[in-house]
Design a protein around this motif. Structure first.
Motif, PDB file in Angstrom:
ATOM      1  N   GLN A   1      -7.683  -1.470   8.302  1.00 42.13           N
ATOM      2  CA  GLN A   1      -7.349  -2.343   7.162  1.00 42.13           C
ATOM      3  C   GLN A   1      -5.940  -2.924   7.247  1.00 42.13           C
ATOM      4  OE1 GLN A   1      -8.274  -0.432   3.438  1.00 42.13           O
ATOM      5  NE2 GLN A   1     -10.459  -0.862   3.631  1.00 42.13           N
ATOM      6  N   ASN A   2      -5.143  -2.499   8.229  1.00 41.37           N
ATOM      7  CA  ASN A   2      -3.944  -3.284   8.565  1.00 41.37           C
ATOM      8  C   ASN A   2      -3.610  -3.094  10.045  1.00 41.37           C
ATOM      9  OD1 ASN A   2      -2.417  -0.901   8.806  1.00 41.37           O
ATOM     10  ND2 ASN A   2      -0.738  -1.644   7.539  1.00 41.37           N
TER      11      ASN A   2
ATOM     12  N   ARG B   1     -10.381  -5.007   0.357  1.00 38.73           N
ATOM     13  CA  ARG B   1     -10.788  -5.278   1.745  1.00 38.73           C
ATOM     14  C   ARG B   1     -12.091  -4.552   2.067  1.00 38.73           C
ATOM     15  NH1 ARG B   1      -4.605  -4.997   4.219  1.00 38.73           N
ATOM     16  NH2 ARG B   1      -4.031  -7.045   3.415  1.00 38.73           N
TER      17      ARG B   1
ATOM     18  N   SER C   1       4.838  -0.510   6.775  1.00 38.95           N
ATOM     19  CA  SER C   1       4.244  -1.346   7.838  1.00 38.95           C
ATOM     20  C   SER C   1       5.147  -2.505   8.236  1.00 38.95           C
ATOM     21  CB  SER C   1       2.915  -1.928   7.314  1.00 38.95           C
ATOM     22  OG  SER C   1       3.172  -2.808   6.227  1.00 38.95           O
TER      23      SER C   1
ATOM     24  N   PHE D   1      -1.854   2.949   5.683  1.00 41.43           N
ATOM     25  CA  PHE D   1      -1.230   1.711   6.170  1.00 41.43           C
ATOM     26  C   PHE D   1      -0.118   1.973   7.193  1.00 41.43           C
ATOM     27  CE2 PHE D   1      -2.580  -0.665   2.088  1.00 41.43           C
ATOM     28  CZ  PHE D   1      -3.529  -1.425   2.746  1.00 41.43           C
TER      29      PHE D   1
ATOM     30  N   PHE E   1      -7.160 -10.374  -0.881  1.00 42.18           N
ATOM     31  CA  PHE E   1      -7.550  -9.242  -0.032  1.00 42.18           C
ATOM     32  C   PHE E   1      -9.060  -9.186   0.199  1.00 42.18           C
ATOM     33  CE2 PHE E   1      -3.763  -7.205  -2.295  1.00 42.18           C
ATOM     34  CZ  PHE E   1      -2.873  -7.541  -1.294  1.00 42.18           C
TER      35      PHE E   1
HETATM   36  O1  AHR Z   1      -0.484  -5.126   0.274  1.00 39.95           O
HETATM   37  C1  AHR Z   1      -0.510  -5.651   1.558  1.00 39.95           C
HETATM   38  C2  AHR Z   1      -0.701  -4.553   2.566  1.00 39.95           C
HETATM   39  O2  AHR Z   1       0.300  -3.583   2.398  1.00 39.95           O
HETATM   40  C3  AHR Z   1      -0.599  -4.959   4.010  1.00 39.95           C
HETATM   41  O3  AHR Z   1      -1.797  -5.332   4.581  1.00 39.95           O
HETATM   42  C4  AHR Z   1      -0.153  -3.687   4.629  1.00 39.95           C
HETATM   43  O4  AHR Z   1       0.280  -3.801   5.950  1.00 39.95           O
HETATM   44  C5  AHR Z   1       0.876  -3.323   3.665  1.00 39.95           C
HETATM   45  O5  AHR Z   1       1.558  -2.223   3.831  1.00 39.95           O
END
Ligand code: AHR
Length: 330
Positions: free
Chosen positions: A235-236, A186, A54, A209, A150
């Motif tokens: 969640q992201n 989360r 991400s 993710f 989180f």
């Molecule tokens: O651990 C954090 C999470 O891991 C973030 O929200 C996500 O984007 C990443 O890959």
């Protein structure tokens, strides 16, 4: 708002480590703490990163590389495990075999750490966790953790949903990596924040993710539930951004036909929020490198540290995203 963020970071950043917030007890005298080196000696540190799933992760990796520089007294051995737990454990074993001064892990999942952490302890190599937490039978197997809350992030997102949707509402969820601390916490936090709001979860599946999986899973949700979906909890940011393509391709308008709440507050996430495609974003701060580096120095020197340090996060409405974007660092 920005002042608040900086104040939060400075609090942790100053390695106000003794006061930065947190749970857990001091690990002073912890047998995981190595004996080697003060700040004068160059420290060799192995960092086992999750992967590169991400925008958040890219910012976290950069922050760690910048902080663990030769200029700052470190030799960094970096490994990104492509989100494969076995590969990450193998990387930690390789750090142990190389006799590093300390190991930092951003654990992909919460379980499966006991054996390799015992091996590190037996070798006298201290372990610091960054970003994600783990379930481990003996907490003395790691010296300290620094990261974001989180569960609180999820709770903030859930509270927004509760406030926004007062009539019958259908939600779909894009979950993070299965078994990871952010995916678990989360979800727990969102349920807490949402409380008794009239929101039905139609479906909840992992998008790992990533943007690509966020898009694919959202396409499946749209085929199955079509226009009955009112809100997406991603969640992201990356999964939410991937979902935008799927929603648009289905002839729906993201941010209007389907409202979107996500977590991270990366530049791209805030841009989508400012553009009206997302509706609410909760921050998860990835810029932890300097704090982790200072923590590692303390742990290696045998100085007392707390068991946990939590960074301060904020949240963004569309207008707040527009105001924050020019100065956004990741
Ligand atoms: O651990 C954090 C999470 O891991 C973030 O929200 C996500 O984007 C990443 O890959």
């Amino acid at each position: 708002m920005r002042k608040r963020l900086l104040a939060g970071l400075a609090l942790v950043g100053a390695l106000a480590l003794a006061t930065a917030g947190c749970s857990g007890s001091s690990s002073s005298g912890d047998s995981t703490a190595g004996a080697s080196g003060g700040s004068a000696k160059q420290l060799t540190v192995g960092f086992a990163q999750t992967g590169s799933e991400s925008g958040w992760r890219a910012a976290n990796t950069q922050s760690m590389k910048d902080a663990f520089s030769e200029k700052n007294g470190f030799k960094l051995i970096f490994n990104a495990a492509d989100n494969k737990q076995e590969a990450q454990i193998a990387a930690v074993r390789s750090f142990i075999n190389q006799g590093v001064d300390a190991i930092v892990i951003a654990p992909i999942t919460v379980d499966g750490w006991d054996d390799v952490l015992k091996e590190a302890k037996d070798a006298g190599i201290p372990v610091v966790l960054e970003d994600r937490t783990i379930n481990v039978s003996d907490k003395s197997l790691y010296a300290s953790w620094i990261g974001d809350d989180f569960e609180k992030e999820g709770e903030t997102a859930g509270a927004w949903a509760k406030q926004t949707f007062t009539g019958a509402t259908n939600m779909v969820v894009l979950e993070g990596t299965t078994g990871s601390a952010p995916a678990i916490d989360r979800a727990t936090g969102f349920a807490k924040g949402m409380g008794s709001a009239p929101i039905t979860t139609l479906d909840s599946q992992t998008g790992n993710f990533t943007r690509a999986d966020g898009k694919t899973v959202m396409e499946g949700f749209l085929q199955k539930y079509g226009k009955t979906i009112n809100v997406l909890f991603a969640q992201n940011d990356d999964m939410g951004l991937g979902a935008l393509d799927a929603i648009t391709a289905a002839g729906l308008v993201p941010g209007k036909d389907i409202q979107i709440v996500s977590i991270d507050a990366t530049h791209d996430g805030l841009q989508a929020l400012s553009d009206g495609k997302f509706n609410f974003v909760v921050e998860c701060n990835p810029l932890l490198g300097d704090q982790v580096a200072q923590l590692v120095k303390k742990v290696v020197a045998g100085d007392p540290v707390e068991k946990a340090y939590t960074a301060t996060d904020q949240s963004f409405t569309q207008a707040q995203a527009t105001a924050a974007l020019p100065d956004r660092k990741y």
